[in-house]
Motif scaffolding. Sequence first.
Motif, PDB file in Angstrom:
ATOM      1  N   ALA A  40       5.908   8.413  -8.449  1.00  0.00           N
ATOM      2  CA  ALA A  40       6.049   7.769  -7.139  1.00  0.00           C
ATOM      3  C   ALA A  40       5.998   6.249  -7.261  1.00  0.00           C
ATOM      4  N   ILE A  41       5.110   5.717  -8.081  1.00  0.00           N
ATOM      5  CA  ILE A  41       4.993   4.261  -8.171  1.00  0.00           C
ATOM      6  C   ILE A  41       5.893   3.659  -9.247  1.00  0.00           C
ATOM      7  N   ALA A  42       6.634   4.497  -9.955  1.00  0.00           N
ATOM      8  CA  ALA A  42       7.554   3.987 -10.974  1.00  0.00           C
ATOM      9  C   ALA A  42       8.774   3.313 -10.357  1.00  0.00           C
ATOM     10  N   ASP A  43       8.998   3.522  -9.077  1.00  0.00           N
ATOM     11  CA  ASP A  43      10.114   2.902  -8.372  1.00  0.00           C
ATOM     12  C   ASP A  43       9.664   1.537  -7.835  1.00  0.00           C
ATOM     13  N   PRO A  44      10.416   0.469  -8.104  1.00  0.00           N
ATOM     14  CA  PRO A  44       9.995  -0.870  -7.651  1.00  0.00           C
ATOM     15  C   PRO A  44       9.784  -0.987  -6.136  1.00  0.00           C
ATOM     16  N   THR A  45      10.625  -0.321  -5.348  1.00  0.00           N
ATOM     17  CA  THR A  45      10.468  -0.381  -3.895  1.00  0.00           C
ATOM     18  C   THR A  45       9.168   0.277  -3.473  1.00  0.00           C
ATOM     19  N   ARG A  46       8.869   1.443  -4.032  1.00  0.00           N
ATOM     20  CA  ARG A  46       7.636   2.138  -3.660  1.00  0.00           C
ATOM     21  C   ARG A  46       6.399   1.385  -4.148  1.00  0.00           C
ATOM     22  N   LEU A  47       6.488   0.802  -5.326  1.00  0.00           N
ATOM     23  CA  LEU A  47       5.361   0.021  -5.835  1.00  0.00           C
ATOM     24  C   LEU A  47       5.103  -1.175  -4.916  1.00  0.00           C
ATOM     25  N   ARG A  48       6.166  -1.807  -4.484  1.00  0.00           N
ATOM     26  CA  ARG A  48       6.011  -2.948  -3.568  1.00  0.00           C
ATOM     27  C   ARG A  48       5.482  -2.497  -2.213  1.00  0.00           C
ATOM     28  N   LEU A  49       5.965  -1.378  -1.695  1.00  0.00           N
ATOM     29  CA  LEU A  49       5.441  -0.849  -0.434  1.00  0.00           C
ATOM     30  C   LEU A  49       3.941  -0.603  -0.536  1.00  0.00           C
ATOM     31  N   LEU A  50       3.529   0.019  -1.620  1.00  0.00           N
ATOM     32  CA  LEU A  50       2.109   0.301  -1.832  1.00  0.00           C
ATOM     33  C   LEU A  50       1.313  -1.004  -1.853  1.00  0.00           C
ATOM     34  N   SER A  51       1.846  -2.004  -2.526  1.00  0.00           N
ATOM     35  CA  SER A  51       1.202  -3.304  -2.608  1.00  0.00           C
ATOM     36  C   SER A  51       1.117  -3.974  -1.232  1.00  0.00           C
ATOM     37  N   LEU A  52       2.191  -3.929  -0.476  1.00  0.00           N
ATOM     38  CA  LEU A  52       2.211  -4.535   0.854  1.00  0.00           C
ATOM     39  C   LEU A  52       1.217  -3.862   1.791  1.00  0.00           C
ATOM     40  N   ILE A  53       1.146  -2.544   1.726  1.00  0.00           N
ATOM     41  CA  ILE A  53       0.209  -1.820   2.586  1.00  0.00           C
ATOM     42  C   ILE A  53      -1.228  -2.188   2.219  1.00  0.00           C
ATOM     43  N   GLY A  54      -1.530  -2.165   0.930  1.00  0.00           N
ATOM     44  CA  GLY A  54      -2.886  -2.479   0.485  1.00  0.00           C
ATOM     45  C   GLY A  54      -3.301  -3.906   0.769  1.00  0.00           C
ATOM     46  N   ALA A  55      -2.354  -4.836   0.761  1.00  0.00           N
ATOM     47  CA  ALA A  55      -2.664  -6.252   0.971  1.00  0.00           C
ATOM     48  C   ALA A  55      -2.636  -6.654   2.438  1.00  0.00           C
ATOM     49  N   HIS A  56      -2.164  -5.779   3.301  1.00  0.00           N
ATOM     50  CA  HIS A  56      -2.036  -6.109   4.717  1.00  0.00           C
ATOM     51  C   HIS A  56      -3.415  -6.234   5.363  1.00  0.00           C
ATOM     52  N   ALA A  57      -3.514  -7.084   6.367  1.00  0.00           N
ATOM     53  CA  ALA A  57      -4.774  -7.291   7.086  1.00  0.00           C
ATOM     54  C   ALA A  57      -5.338  -5.958   7.579  1.00  0.00           C
ATOM     55  N   GLY A  58      -6.600  -5.746   7.320  1.00  0.00           N
ATOM     56  CA  GLY A  58      -7.244  -4.508   7.751  1.00  0.00           C
ATOM     57  C   GLY A  58      -6.959  -3.321   6.850  1.00  0.00           C
ATOM     58  N   GLY A  59      -6.174  -3.535   5.798  1.00  0.00           N
ATOM     59  CA  GLY A  59      -5.896  -2.461   4.852  1.00  0.00           C
ATOM     60  C   GLY A  59      -4.916  -1.424   5.337  1.00  0.00           C
ATOM     61  N   GLU A  60      -4.221  -1.704   6.426  1.00  0.00           N
ATOM     62  CA  GLU A  60      -3.210  -0.784   6.918  1.00  0.00           C
ATOM     63  C   GLU A  60      -2.037  -1.579   7.460  1.00  0.00           C
ATOM     64  N   ALA A  61      -0.870  -0.957   7.419  1.00  0.00           N
ATOM     65  CA  ALA A  61       0.337  -1.621   7.899  1.00  0.00           C
ATOM     66  C   ALA A  61       1.180  -0.638   8.694  1.00  0.00           C
ATOM     67  N   CYS A  62       1.734  -1.149   9.765  1.00  0.00           N
ATOM     68  CA  CYS A  62       2.670  -0.386  10.572  1.00  0.00           C
ATOM     69  C   CYS A  62       4.018  -0.387   9.864  1.00  0.00           C
ATOM     70  N   VAL A  63       4.762   0.662  10.029  1.00  0.00           N
ATOM     71  CA  VAL A  63       6.094   0.706   9.423  1.00  0.00           C
ATOM     72  C   VAL A  63       6.924  -0.483   9.899  1.00  0.00           C
ATOM     73  N   CYS A  64       6.657  -0.958  11.107  1.00  0.00           N
ATOM     74  CA  CYS A  64       7.390  -2.123  11.624  1.00  0.00           C
ATOM     75  C   CYS A  64       7.040  -3.390  10.845  1.00  0.00           C
TER      76      CYS A  64
END
Length: 106
Positions: free
Chosen positions: A20-44
Amino acid sequence: MTGAALSPADAATLAAALRAIADPTRLRLLSLIGAHAGGEACVCDLTGEFDLSGPTISHHLKVLREAGLITGERRGTWIYYRVVRDTLAALSQALSPATHELEVTA
């Protein structure tokens, strides 16, 4: 992976997460979610970060969710994603070398 050998079930779970994380897009999504304020991110909050269609982003989020790396909670029309920290910790532990005490001889 120099600690205890993985069981077949643990190896399958670990392999699914790594795929799952071997894909650059998914790895970046995981990173963005984890780094987002409050530890969660809306799909928007995520779709504007990529030059990809909404359905493509949704597909990548589904792969991360099925691998146990994120969870999603619907609030009204939006889904908010959060990283599953226990899964990341398990990945880290499985990939970290075990510490062994060295025997010193004189």
